[in-house]
Design a protein around this motif. Structure first.
Motif, mmCIF file in Angstrom:
data_model
loop_
_atom_site.group_PDB
_atom_site.id
_atom_site.type_symbol
_atom_site.label_atom_id
_atom_site.label_comp_id
_atom_site.label_asym_id
_atom_site.label_seq_id
_atom_site.Cartn_x
_atom_site.Cartn_y
_atom_site.Cartn_z
ATOM 1 N N CYS A 1 48.841 46.761 39.646
ATOM 2 C CA CYS A 1 48.775 47.964 38.259
ATOM 3 C C CYS A 1 47.786 48.972 38.351
ATOM 4 C CB CYS A 1 47.143 46.492 37.685
ATOM 5 S SG CYS A 1 47.079 47.121 35.918
ATOM 6 N N GLU B 1 45.891 49.684 36.358
ATOM 7 C CA GLU B 1 44.185 50.456 35.772
ATOM 8 C C GLU B 1 43.428 49.260 36.804
ATOM 9 O OE1 GLU B 1 42.760 50.934 32.892
ATOM 10 O OE2 GLU B 1 44.992 52.449 32.346
ATOM 11 N N CYS C 1 50.162 43.586 32.850
ATOM 12 C CA CYS C 1 49.445 42.971 34.016
ATOM 13 C C CYS C 1 48.857 41.192 33.220
ATOM 14 C CB CYS C 1 48.297 43.872 34.359
ATOM 15 S SG CYS C 1 47.239 43.494 35.898
ATOM 16 N N GLN D 1 46.568 40.194 34.776
ATOM 17 C CA GLN D 1 44.845 39.856 35.306
ATOM 18 C C GLN D 1 44.222 40.555 33.811
ATOM 19 O OE1 GLN D 1 44.332 38.972 38.544
ATOM 20 N NE2 GLN D 1 41.910 39.326 38.104
ATOM 21 N N CYS D 2 44.726 42.021 33.592
ATOM 22 C CA CYS D 2 43.804 42.593 32.748
ATOM 23 C C CYS D 2 44.313 43.001 31.249
ATOM 24 C CB CYS D 2 43.471 43.766 33.474
ATOM 25 S SG CYS D 2 44.932 45.195 33.472
HETATM 26 ZN ZN LIG Z 1 45.728 45.230 35.589
#
Ligand SMILES: [Zn+2]
Length: 395
Positions: A283, A285, A303, A305-306
């Motif tokens: 990612c 970000e 993603c 995760q985020c």
């Molecule tokens: Zn991410």
């Protein structure tokens, strides 16, 4: 499972190892026990004999005893008066007792009629460790930790073998033949207290005092009866040792390189290990590699995760290359590169339509790179396996 032991010596020069018994013993209180009893003359009662032992049976204990021999002051000899004593060439005691004693039964000896036999640790500079201290000898020294292997986490796990790499100003600033760093092996039998463990988790240079480690061909090992402690401020009590200044210098890779040491390497890339080369998107970000192809948007990743969509993920790559090094003619050098070095190489290499080909890095020059020597063999054509690393830097 551990025991806290005190080494004691009586007026006749006899040594015993006391296994301390108390309701609550903690590895984290080693410095408390040390302040309480080290160097003090005490009266001991109610001891239990656990064992009578010899050098052959307890080499670790006797290497410690050897380091304290001969005694600083004249010792008493059975059947002789004080002035008859011949103190020269006294043999090291050939046996000693291992005793159990309850902490409450150790009392300060107010009379202090016994001679002061306490020999404080001689703290060597790291150059002295390399050049003066002999094999199998116990030694104490201070050093600034610049890297450890493997990495450790904040939650203390069952202790495994670990390598700590230290340096000091006598190695960094001297122009002597001594290596620029010292490799210290921490065997699982050497207990690390919580403060040392936390200091090593920070990945920032810290000064440690290694007390009663053992010198072994080119390196040092910490075993049972070796005590590590954090030193503050970042100075050693050994004379002539100053704070190490950044950047820390490593020795150039040469034919004497040993496994589990640090070095700097530079050379020309002569090959790519295709078997281990692969890349994956992360990612752009948050850097997470938990990317999934999006069902809703074309050419995009989600993603996990985020929770952002991205169509331009960063590419991470694992790359191992073979180097030709002028310092190691006829030697195969394989190095696993770090991400930053890979990115730099790919950016500098010729690309077609922005597509990178790993084979394009052939013939490119790399280095000097700081490395950890994973293995080194001198049989049938010299072979060195390196891993590029980042030395710890002060924050
Ligand atoms: Zn991410």
């Amino acid at each position: 499972d551990f025991s806290v032991c005190l080494l004691v010596q009586d007026a006749y020069g006899m040594f015993s190892e006391l296994h301390l018994q108390a309701a609550e013993l903690s590895v984290d209180h080693i410095d408390v026990y040390s302040k309480r009893w080290e160097g003090k003359t005490c009266c001991l009662t109610g001891m239990k004999i656990l064992q009578r032992t010899t050098k052959g049976r307890a080499p670790g204990l006797f290497s410690l005893i050897d380091s304290l021999w001969p005694p600083l002051v004249p010792i008493k000899v059975h059947g002789q008066s004080q002035d008859q004593q011949v103190q020269n060439n006294l043999p090291v005691p050939s046996f000693c007792y291992v005793l159990a004693v309850h902490a409450e039964e150790i009392e300060d000896d107010e009379a202090e009629e016994t001679p002061d036999l306490y020999l404080p640790p001689a703290v060597y500079t790291l150059r002295d460790i390399h050049q003066i201290v002999g094999p199998s000898q116990r030694c104490s020294f201070c050093g600034t930790v610049i890297y450890i292997r493997p990495e450790i986490s904040a939650n203390p796990a069952p202790q495994q073998e670990m390598w700590i790499f230290v340096t000091d100003s006598t190695l960094q600033e001297g122009s002597s033949a001594a290596p620029r760093t010292l490799s210290v092996c921490i065997s699982p039998s050497c207990l690390l207290d919580n403060r040392v463990h936390q200091a090593l988790c920070n990945k920032s240079p810290c000064a440690l005092l290694f007390k009663d480690a053992i010198r072994e061909n080119g390196r040092v090992i910490c075993v049972e009866r070796t005590v590590l402690s954090v030193q503050k401020p970042l100075l050693s009590s050994a004379s002539g040792v100053k704070q190490v200044s950044d950047p820390v210098q490593l020795d150039d890779l040469d034919c004497a390189a040993q496994a589990n040491s640090l070095c700097a390497v530079q050379g020309i890339i002569t090959g790519v290990n295709e078997k281990t080369a692969y890349s994956w998107p992360v990612c752009n970000e948050c850097g997470s590699n938990k990317l999934q192809r999006s069902d809703e948007k074309r050419e995009a990743y989600l993603c996990s995760q985020c929770c952002q969509y991205t169509s331009n993920p960063d590419i991470r790559m694992q790359l191992e290359v073979f180097l030709r090094c002028d310092s190691m003619p006829g030697c195969t050098v394989r190095i696993k590169l770090q991400q930053e070095t890979i990115s730099l190489l790919l950016r500098l290499s010729p690309s077609v339509d922005g597509c990178y080909e790993v084979s394009n890095v052939l013939g490119m020059k790399v280095g000097p790179l700081n490395c950890y020597v994973q293995s080194a063999s001198s049989q049938l054509g010299r072979y060195v396996e390196l891993k590029e690393i980042s030395l710890w830097k002060a924050n």
